[in-house]
Enzyme design. Structure first.
Site, PDB file in Angstrom:
ATOM      1  N   SER A  65       0.972  -1.121  -0.048  1.00  0.00           N
ATOM      2  CA  SER A  65      -0.107  -0.082  -0.059  1.00  0.00           C
ATOM      3  C   SER A  65       1.057   1.299  -0.053  1.00  0.00           C
ATOM      4  O   SER A  65       2.008   1.245   0.401  1.00  0.00           O
ATOM      5  CB  SER A  65      -0.834   0.063   1.335  1.00  0.00           C
ATOM      6  OG  SER A  65      -1.547   1.137   1.379  1.00  0.00           O
TER       7      SER A  65
ATOM      8  N   TYR B 210      -2.181  -1.390  10.228  1.00  0.00           N
ATOM      9  CA  TYR B 210      -2.073  -1.957   8.708  1.00  0.00           C
ATOM     10  C   TYR B 210      -0.695  -1.221   8.282  1.00  0.00           C
ATOM     11  O   TYR B 210       0.025  -1.795   7.236  1.00  0.00           O
ATOM     12  CB  TYR B 210      -3.286  -1.231   8.047  1.00  0.00           C
ATOM     13  CG  TYR B 210      -3.338  -1.258   6.567  1.00  0.00           C
ATOM     14  CD1 TYR B 210      -3.825  -2.302   5.784  1.00  0.00           C
ATOM     15  CD2 TYR B 210      -3.345   0.200   5.767  1.00  0.00           C
ATOM     16  CE1 TYR B 210      -4.052  -2.288   4.412  1.00  0.00           C
ATOM     17  CE2 TYR B 210      -3.295   0.019   4.436  1.00  0.00           C
ATOM     18  CZ  TYR B 210      -3.636  -1.038   3.838  1.00  0.00           C
ATOM     19  OH  TYR B 210      -3.652  -1.275   2.340  1.00  0.00           O
TER      20      TYR B 210
ATOM     21  N   LYS C 120       2.159  -3.405   6.300  1.00  0.00           N
ATOM     22  CA  LYS C 120       2.490  -3.187   4.959  1.00  0.00           C
ATOM     23  C   LYS C 120       3.939  -2.752   4.793  1.00  0.00           C
ATOM     24  O   LYS C 120       4.825  -3.170   4.065  1.00  0.00           O
ATOM     25  CB  LYS C 120       1.526  -2.115   4.326  1.00  0.00           C
ATOM     26  CG  LYS C 120       0.124  -2.773   4.045  1.00  0.00           C
ATOM     27  CD  LYS C 120       0.115  -3.777   3.240  1.00  0.00           C
ATOM     28  CE  LYS C 120      -1.704  -4.171   2.988  1.00  0.00           C
ATOM     29  NZ  LYS C 120      -1.714  -5.149   1.950  1.00  0.00           N
TER      30      LYS C 120
HETATM   31  P1  NAD Z   1     -11.091  -6.855  -0.158  1.00  0.00           P
HETATM   32  O1  NAD Z   1     -11.221  -6.811   1.152  1.00  0.00           O
HETATM   33  O2  NAD Z   1     -12.288  -6.311  -1.132  1.00  0.00           O
HETATM   34  O3  NAD Z   1     -10.911  -8.286  -0.798  1.00  0.00           O
HETATM   35  C1  NAD Z   1     -10.070  -9.142  -0.038  1.00  0.00           C
HETATM   36  C2  NAD Z   1     -10.192 -10.442  -0.642  1.00  0.00           C
HETATM   37  O4  NAD Z   1      -9.095 -11.387   0.358  1.00  0.00           O
HETATM   38  C3  NAD Z   1     -11.260 -11.042  -0.682  1.00  0.00           C
HETATM   39  O5  NAD Z   1     -11.688 -12.066  -1.477  1.00  0.00           O
HETATM   40  C4  NAD Z   1     -11.347 -11.919   0.743  1.00  0.00           C
HETATM   41  O6  NAD Z   1     -12.009 -13.019   0.610  1.00  0.00           O
HETATM   42  C5  NAD Z   1      -9.857 -12.648   0.712  1.00  0.00           C
HETATM   43  N1  NAD Z   1      -9.297 -12.770   1.890  1.00  0.00           N
HETATM   44  C6  NAD Z   1      -9.349 -12.254   3.295  1.00  0.00           C
HETATM   45  N2  NAD Z   1      -8.756 -12.888   4.279  1.00  0.00           N
HETATM   46  C7  NAD Z   1      -8.260 -13.866   3.556  1.00  0.00           C
HETATM   47  C8  NAD Z   1      -7.679 -15.255   4.234  1.00  0.00           C
HETATM   48  N3  NAD Z   1      -7.494 -15.209   5.331  1.00  0.00           N
HETATM   49  N4  NAD Z   1      -7.503 -16.245   3.196  1.00  0.00           N
HETATM   50  C9  NAD Z   1      -7.925 -16.042   1.973  1.00  0.00           C
HETATM   51  N5  NAD Z   1      -8.441 -15.051   1.402  1.00  0.00           N
HETATM   52  C10 NAD Z   1      -8.703 -14.005   2.135  1.00  0.00           C
HETATM   53  O7  NAD Z   1      -9.839  -6.073  -0.619  1.00  0.00           O
HETATM   54  P2  NAD Z   1      -9.090  -5.218  -1.875  1.00  0.00           P
HETATM   55  O8  NAD Z   1      -9.845  -3.712  -1.462  1.00  0.00           O
HETATM   56  O9  NAD Z   1      -9.577  -5.977  -2.974  1.00  0.00           O
HETATM   57  O10 NAD Z   1      -7.615  -5.209  -1.575  1.00  0.00           O
HETATM   58  C11 NAD Z   1      -6.567  -6.110  -1.898  1.00  0.00           C
HETATM   59  C12 NAD Z   1      -5.317  -5.703  -1.347  1.00  0.00           C
HETATM   60  O11 NAD Z   1      -5.079  -4.506  -1.954  1.00  0.00           O
HETATM   61  C13 NAD Z   1      -5.128  -5.781   0.072  1.00  0.00           C
HETATM   62  O12 NAD Z   1      -3.793  -6.346   0.392  1.00  0.00           O
HETATM   63  C14 NAD Z   1      -5.351  -4.476   0.567  1.00  0.00           C
HETATM   64  O13 NAD Z   1      -4.709  -4.089   1.551  1.00  0.00           O
HETATM   65  C15 NAD Z   1      -4.521  -3.913  -0.798  1.00  0.00           C
HETATM   66  N6  NAD Z   1      -4.722  -2.330  -0.922  1.00  0.00           N
HETATM   67  C16 NAD Z   1      -6.322  -2.035  -1.212  1.00  0.00           C
HETATM   68  C17 NAD Z   1      -6.552  -0.716  -1.404  1.00  0.00           C
HETATM   69  C18 NAD Z   1      -8.009  -0.157  -1.814  1.00  0.00           C
HETATM   70  O14 NAD Z   1      -8.100   0.932  -1.943  1.00  0.00           O
HETATM   71  N7  NAD Z   1      -8.801  -1.181  -1.966  1.00  0.00           N
HETATM   72  C19 NAD Z   1      -5.432   0.251  -1.489  1.00  0.00           C
HETATM   73  C20 NAD Z   1      -4.291  -0.240  -0.958  1.00  0.00           C
HETATM   74  C21 NAD Z   1      -3.943  -1.471  -0.486  1.00  0.00           C
END
Ligand code: NAD
Length: 255
Positions: free
Chosen positions: A142, A154, A158
């Site tokens: 992130s 978080y 990260k």
């Molecule tokens: P999300 O919460 O929408 O989806 C997360 C996915 O991970 C889901 O499919 C969930 O079922 C799965 N998951 C969660 N825990 C799990 C586990 N223990 N085992 C297996 N699967 C598991 O998340 P997102 O927004 O798509 O984010 C994805 C990644 O990107 C994350 O690492 C997040 O920190 C990073 N990120 C997202 C954003 C954002 O704005 N969306 C910004 C920066 C970083």
């Protein structure tokens, strides 16, 4: 440009929705055999059904924070597709809370998913990549692991993931296994955290975009997925140990 990905095998964690789902689709579109993991069977089945329309895919219902599930997922992937070329550690969570509000168990949960699961899967997959002559490990960090911001635990988890990535890249460079981090900024996903927050408070949406997003919008999942495809490709042979922000200039770090 042929990215040289046809017939490769990629594992993507957390691919039932959000960024992971977009990454799995982008890889499948390039002819990659995709193995996806998530905890919820129904959501995973839907994701795999959509993926198999584009290419070949298998789903594994499991929790990547559980060592046995991680091992079984790797074994099933190798059994089905014959090896592993790409690992995308995408699953992650952001638990809000200041120091006094977060019990030790919350820190543990945050690090279990955001740091220890990627470490475990890298350990389980590296040997298989070595047998294929190399590979690519892509950890989803992130911008709030590159600079201050976001929830406390978080950010710490990260930043640790970014650090692990750099060290691992140096360790595995002689084996032609590249290890990189992608650092997304705020990305709008269907049903995701930003959509929920903005629905609950439209004034916050206007304020947040005005202050934080120079391009006047949040990012899209396909914009992050493109960076995953690029790093997965053997054409990115000299890109390793790096951390690539995909954030529309949201981040303020100059590094
Ligand atoms: P999300 O919460 O929408 O989806 C997360 C996915 O991970 C889901 O499919 C969930 O079922 C799965 N998951 C969660 N825990 C799990 C586990 N223990 N085992 C297996 N699967 C598991 O998340 P997102 O927004 O798509 O984010 C994805 C990644 O990107 C994350 O690492 C997040 O920190 C990073 N990120 C997202 C954003 C954002 O704005 N969306 C910004 C920066 C970083």
């Amino acid at each position: 440009m042929d990215l040289g990905l046809t017939g490769k095998v990629a594992m993507v964690t957390g691919a039932s929705r959000g960024l992971g789902r977009a990454m799995a689709h982008a890889l499948a579109d390039e002819g990659v055999h995709v193995s996806v993991c998530a905890r919820t069977r129904d959501a995973l089945n839907q994701a795999v059904a959509a993926l198999t329309k584009a290419g070949s895919a298998i789903g594994f219902v499991g929790d990547v924070t559980k060592p046995d599930d991680a091992q079984r997922w790797v074994d099933e992937t190798v059994k089905k597709f014959g090896g592993i070329d790409v690992l995308v550690n995408n699953a992650g969570t952001a638990r809000p809370g200041a120091l006094a509000e977060l019990p030790e168990s919350a820190w543990q949960e945050q690090f279990d998913l955001n740091l220890f699961a990627p470490i475990r899967l890298a350990r389980l997959c590296a040997g298989h990549m070595e047998k294929r002559g190399g590979g690519s490990i892509i950890n989803i960090g992130s911008i709030y692991g590159r600079e201050s911001g976001g929830p406390l635990a978080y950010n710490a988890s990260k930043a640790a993931l970014h650090s692990f990535t750099k060290m691992l890249a140096r360790e595995y460079a002689p084996k032609n296994i590249r290890v990189n981090t992608i650092a997304p900024g705020s990305i709008l996903t269907p049903g995701g955290i930003w959509e929920q927050l903005f629905r609950e408070n439209p004034a916050f949406e206007k304020d947040f975009i005005g202050h934080e997003m120079p391009a006047g919008r949040l990012g899209r999942p396909d914009e992050v997925a493109f960076a995953v495809v690029m790093l997965a490709s053997p054409r990115a042979s000299w890109i390793t140990g790096t951390n690539i922000p995909v954030d529309g200039a949201q981040g303020r770090s100059i590094l």
